[in-house]
Write a protein that holds these residues in place. Structure first.
Motif, PDB file in Angstrom:
ATOM      1  N   ALA A  26      12.862   9.792   4.515  1.00 56.14           N
ATOM      2  CA  ALA A  26      11.971   8.697   4.855  1.00 56.14           C
ATOM      3  C   ALA A  26      12.464   7.390   4.225  1.00 56.14           C
ATOM      4  O   ALA A  26      12.688   6.417   4.910  1.00 56.14           O
ATOM      5  CB  ALA A  26      10.555   8.988   4.400  1.00 56.14           C
ATOM      6  N   PHE A  27      12.655   7.408   2.935  1.00 55.30           N
ATOM      7  CA  PHE A  27      13.053   6.200   2.231  1.00 55.30           C
ATOM      8  C   PHE A  27      14.203   6.554   1.305  1.00 55.30           C
ATOM      9  O   PHE A  27      14.085   7.460   0.494  1.00 55.30           O
ATOM     10  CB  PHE A  27      11.887   5.621   1.435  1.00 55.30           C
ATOM     11  CG  PHE A  27      10.758   5.204   2.316  1.00 55.30           C
ATOM     12  CD1 PHE A  27      10.717   3.952   2.865  1.00 55.30           C
ATOM     13  CD2 PHE A  27       9.769   6.108   2.621  1.00 55.30           C
ATOM     14  CE1 PHE A  27       9.690   3.582   3.692  1.00 55.30           C
ATOM     15  CE2 PHE A  27       8.730   5.748   3.452  1.00 55.30           C
ATOM     16  CZ  PHE A  27       8.686   4.485   3.990  1.00 55.30           C
TER      17      PHE A  27
ATOM     18  N   THR B 234       6.611  -1.602   3.962  1.00 55.90           N
ATOM     19  CA  THR B 234       7.839  -0.813   3.973  1.00 55.90           C
ATOM     20  C   THR B 234       7.844   0.058   5.228  1.00 55.90           C
ATOM     21  O   THR B 234       6.829   0.680   5.550  1.00 55.90           O
ATOM     22  CB  THR B 234       7.921   0.100   2.743  1.00 55.90           C
ATOM     23  OG1 THR B 234       7.660  -0.666   1.566  1.00 55.90           O
ATOM     24  CG2 THR B 234       9.297   0.724   2.625  1.00 55.90           C
ATOM     25  N   THR B 235       8.950   0.076   5.909  1.00 54.75           N
ATOM     26  CA  THR B 235       9.141   1.028   7.004  1.00 54.75           C
ATOM     27  C   THR B 235      10.298   1.936   6.609  1.00 54.75           C
ATOM     28  O   THR B 235      10.892   1.780   5.534  1.00 54.75           O
ATOM     29  CB  THR B 235       9.476   0.316   8.321  1.00 54.75           C
ATOM     30  OG1 THR B 235      10.785  -0.245   8.224  1.00 54.75           O
ATOM     31  CG2 THR B 235       8.473  -0.788   8.629  1.00 54.75           C
ATOM     32  N   ALA B 236      10.653   2.846   7.489  1.00 55.08           N
ATOM     33  CA  ALA B 236      11.784   3.733   7.190  1.00 55.08           C
ATOM     34  C   ALA B 236      13.078   2.946   7.112  1.00 55.08           C
ATOM     35  O   ALA B 236      14.050   3.394   6.503  1.00 55.08           O
ATOM     36  CB  ALA B 236      11.888   4.817   8.255  1.00 55.08           C
TER      37      ALA B 236
ATOM     38  N   GLY C  65       4.604   2.433  11.972  1.00 57.28           N
ATOM     39  CA  GLY C  65       4.942   3.147  10.752  1.00 57.28           C
ATOM     40  C   GLY C  65       5.125   2.295   9.517  1.00 57.28           C
ATOM     41  O   GLY C  65       5.653   2.763   8.526  1.00 57.28           O
ATOM     42  N   ALA C  66       4.692   1.063   9.547  1.00 54.72           N
ATOM     43  CA  ALA C  66       4.844   0.223   8.359  1.00 54.72           C
ATOM     44  C   ALA C  66       3.754   0.574   7.355  1.00 54.72           C
ATOM     45  O   ALA C  66       2.587   0.703   7.710  1.00 54.72           O
ATOM     46  CB  ALA C  66       4.750  -1.252   8.733  1.00 54.72           C
ATOM     47  N   MET C  67       4.165   0.748   6.113  1.00 52.15           N
ATOM     48  CA  MET C  67       3.211   1.014   5.066  1.00 52.15           C
ATOM     49  C   MET C  67       2.869  -0.291   4.365  1.00 52.15           C
ATOM     50  O   MET C  67       3.747  -0.947   3.798  1.00 52.15           O
ATOM     51  CB  MET C  67       3.800   1.995   4.063  1.00 52.15           C
ATOM     52  CG  MET C  67       2.828   2.361   2.971  1.00 52.15           C
ATOM     53  SD  MET C  67       3.569   3.531   1.855  1.00 52.15           S
ATOM     54  CE  MET C  67       4.889   2.540   1.183  1.00 52.15           C
ATOM     55  N   LEU C  68       1.622  -0.677   4.438  1.00 51.53           N
ATOM     56  CA  LEU C  68       1.169  -1.913   3.803  1.00 51.53           C
ATOM     57  C   LEU C  68       0.348  -1.531   2.580  1.00 51.53           C
ATOM     58  O   LEU C  68      -0.446  -0.592   2.635  1.00 51.53           O
ATOM     59  CB  LEU C  68       0.321  -2.727   4.774  1.00 51.53           C
ATOM     60  CG  LEU C  68       1.002  -3.046   6.108  1.00 51.53           C
ATOM     61  CD1 LEU C  68      -0.004  -3.577   7.108  1.00 51.53           C
ATOM     62  CD2 LEU C  68       2.120  -4.058   5.901  1.00 51.53           C
ATOM     63  N   THR C  69       0.555  -2.250   1.490  1.00 50.53           N
ATOM     64  CA  THR C  69      -0.129  -1.815   0.278  1.00 50.53           C
ATOM     65  C   THR C  69      -1.175  -2.826  -0.190  1.00 50.53           C
ATOM     66  O   THR C  69      -2.326  -2.738   0.171  1.00 50.53           O
ATOM     67  CB  THR C  69       0.881  -1.534  -0.839  1.00 50.53           C
ATOM     68  OG1 THR C  69       1.782  -2.629  -0.940  1.00 50.53           O
ATOM     69  CG2 THR C  69       1.661  -0.278  -0.542  1.00 50.53           C
TER      70      THR C  69
ATOM     71  N   ARG D  11      10.717   1.123  -1.594  1.00 51.99           N
ATOM     72  CA  ARG D  11       9.284   1.002  -1.467  1.00 51.99           C
ATOM     73  C   ARG D  11       8.743  -0.053  -2.434  1.00 51.99           C
ATOM     74  O   ARG D  11       9.021  -0.012  -3.630  1.00 51.99           O
ATOM     75  CB  ARG D  11       8.633   2.336  -1.762  1.00 51.99           C
ATOM     76  CG  ARG D  11       7.168   2.312  -1.549  1.00 51.99           C
ATOM     77  CD  ARG D  11       6.632   3.701  -1.598  1.00 51.99           C
ATOM     78  NE  ARG D  11       5.198   3.622  -1.561  1.00 51.99           N
ATOM     79  CZ  ARG D  11       4.420   4.525  -2.095  1.00 51.99           C
ATOM     80  NH1 ARG D  11       4.960   5.547  -2.686  1.00 51.99           N
ATOM     81  NH2 ARG D  11       3.132   4.410  -2.032  1.00 51.99           N
TER      82      ARG D  11
ATOM     83  N   ASN E 248      15.350  -0.927   1.781  1.00 52.94           N
ATOM     84  CA  ASN E 248      14.159  -0.187   2.219  1.00 52.94           C
ATOM     85  C   ASN E 248      13.467   0.481   1.042  1.00 52.94           C
ATOM     86  O   ASN E 248      12.856   1.529   1.177  1.00 52.94           O
ATOM     87  CB  ASN E 248      14.515   0.832   3.306  1.00 52.94           C
ATOM     88  CG  ASN E 248      15.414   1.933   2.778  1.00 52.94           C
ATOM     89  OD1 ASN E 248      15.912   1.829   1.669  1.00 52.94           O
ATOM     90  ND2 ASN E 248      15.618   2.977   3.563  1.00 52.94           N
TER      91      ASN E 248
ATOM     92  N   TYR F 163       0.024   7.889   2.719  1.00 51.90           N
ATOM     93  CA  TYR F 163       1.122   7.758   3.668  1.00 51.90           C
ATOM     94  C   TYR F 163       1.914   9.039   3.792  1.00 51.90           C
ATOM     95  O   TYR F 163       2.460   9.340   4.845  1.00 51.90           O
ATOM     96  CB  TYR F 163       2.046   6.630   3.195  1.00 51.90           C
ATOM     97  CG  TYR F 163       2.934   6.108   4.285  1.00 51.90           C
ATOM     98  CD1 TYR F 163       2.406   5.419   5.351  1.00 51.90           C
ATOM     99  CD2 TYR F 163       4.295   6.325   4.244  1.00 51.90           C
ATOM    100  CE1 TYR F 163       3.217   4.931   6.356  1.00 51.90           C
ATOM    101  CE2 TYR F 163       5.110   5.839   5.248  1.00 51.90           C
ATOM    102  CZ  TYR F 163       4.567   5.138   6.294  1.00 51.90           C
ATOM    103  OH  TYR F 163       5.379   4.683   7.271  1.00 51.90           O
TER     104      TYR F 163
END
Lengths: 356, 98
Positions: free
Chosen positions: B26-27, A229-231, A209-213, A261, A259, B63
């Motif tokens: 979520a965040f 970023t993860t939760a 679930g990691a968001m990589l940009t 973003r 956390n 996402y």
């Protein structure tokens, strides 16, 4: 009588032409001599960094995904929802449409000879695949020659490929595939030379679930950073490309302690660190991933770019003033102080590129 | 939130509840996903990150599929939206094609 009327019309036309010419001239002159930043949403505005004034506009009506300057600063390669274009940085106009395919990211090689672009797969085929629950059609990486913008090579990559960068050696590209938590290293014919796993995979094959940009390569080419970023947390994955660490420590995660973003990302042009903007903050990390400067921000700056040869940075905020309904651009000094700002009433800027 | 005063028993009960009905799931402080969809901070303060402020980034990374269209299927979604605060009415309505 008719002759006199014609004379008036001719005089009026000449005056109008002269006025148009005079109005157009200063814009080009200003752009040629000024330090400028190009900011974009569905069009581009050109900001004079010394006066914080808008000195040019490039209308488009296509959302702009990425921009990158040529090495000499005279060309801008613009990837949008409907194509890949080339703009003249002095005349402030588009001069060529290279492709009519959506272009998610563009990158110029360090020697200036090539442009790499990510073209996602066909829209209808993607929609059909989504409905059918099938894998999405692949995206394509295309390498163009900057001499004539002819295609030199292309190959298929993961449908959700997000970013591409040239290695300093100019003979390979780094390709970020967020759903796999992976950076692929390709040669310019598309062969995979190496893979870099940024985020550990779970047994099911996902990347937790990691968001990589975005990716950012240090000026010396020895360090590649990718924020995620993860939760639970935000981090910067730092990849050692200079064999400074053992292979099993090639990727190190530097925790940001929150956390939020991560949004903007850019290396300082002197190689002293990498800037990261998150919600309401800006942090500068040194080459070891340690925070060396932190600045609380009143706004949500989504992109940042250092001004070469200075200690100043340019940041863009899509919502700069709620009351004025404007986006905006800020130029920050070396201590994080605001030097100049400009509100953009007709734009929510998401990206900034500073002319070399 | 503090400006809203409860006027009946039920409202006072809601105000006294410690179980917040608005939460970022979520965040914590970003404009990702808020249930039930209001834009407030985790401490009920004014939204720290308006939904508009990084819309394209939510969109680009694909996402948060529930909030924004994916950029491959609906690449033109933001094409007529130069200023998100003024032009949000121009955002395309994405048909639900099942």
């Amino acid at each position: 009588m008719l002759q006199r009327t014609n004379s008036y019309i001719c005089t009026l036309a000449a005056l109008v032409a002269a006025a148009v010419w005079l109005l157009a001239l200063p814009q080009h002159t200003e752009a040629a001599g000024a330090r400028t930043a190009w900011v974009s949403s569905n069009h581009i505005q050109v900001i004079d960094l010394d006066t914080a004034r808008v000195i040019g506009r490039l209308p488009l009506s296509e959302f702009i995904h990425d921009m990158d300057f040529s090495v000499d600063g005279n060309r801008v390669y613009v990837g949008s929802s409907k194509g890949l274009r080339v703009a003249d940085a002095n005349e402030l106009r588009f001069v060529q449409q290279v492709s009519t395919s959506m272009t998610k990211a563009v990158a110029v090689s360090k020697d200036g000879s090539r442009v790499a672009a990510i073209h996602p797969g066909d829209r209808e085929a993607t929609q059909a695949a989504r409905k059918a629950g099938l894998p999405l059609p692949p995206a394509k990486i295309t390498i163009y020659s900057t001499l004539d913008m002819k295609e030199q090579s292309s190959w298929h990559v993961h449908a959700m490929t997000f970013d591409v960068l040239f290695a300093p050696s100019n003979d390979r590209v780094y390709v970020l595939v967020p759903p796999e938590g992976m950076v692929y290293v390709h040669d310019l014919s598309g062969a995979v030379l190496d893979t870099i796993q940024l985020v550990p995979r779970s047994p099911e094959g996902s990347h937790q679930g990691a968001m990589l940009t975005w990716m950012a390569l240090s000026p010396d080419g020895r360090s590649l950073v990718v924020p995620g970023t993860t939760a639970d947390r935000s981090f910067v994955a730092e990849v050692d490309l200079g064999n400074r660490r053992p292979l099993d420590e090639r990727v190190v995660h530097q925790d940001l302690g929150h956390n939020r973003r991560i949004q903007g990302l850019a290396w300082d042009d002197d190689g002293s660190g990498v800037y990261v903007t998150a919600v309401n903050s800006m942090v500068k990390f040194n080459g070891l991933g340690l925070p060396i400067a932190w600045e609380s921000m009143p706004l949500n700056y989504v992109d940042i770019e250092p001004i070469p040869g200075t200690n100043e940075n340019v940041l863009v905020a899509p919502i700069f003033s709620k009351s004025n309904k404007s986006g905006g651009v800020a130029i920050l000094g070396e201590n994080g102080e605001f030097l100049r700002t400009v509100e953009l009433p007709d734009m929510s800027p998401y990206f900034v590129a500073v002319r070399p | 939130m503090s400006r809203i005063k409860p006027l009946n028993i039920k409202a006072r009960a809601v105000e006294a509840s410690t179980d917040r009905d608005v939460r970022g799931y979520a965040f914590g402080d970003c404009c990702a996903s808020f249930a039930p969809g209001w834009e407030v901070g985790t401490q009920d303060n004014a939204d720290p990150c308006p939904w508009k402020s990084d819309l394209s980034l939510c969109w680009g990374t694909c996402y948060w599929m529930g909030q924004v269209p994916d950029y491959i299927s609906y690449g033109e979604w933001l094409d007529t939206c130069g200023n998100i605060q003024n032009d949000w009415r121009n955002l395309c309505t994405i048909p639900d094609n099942g």
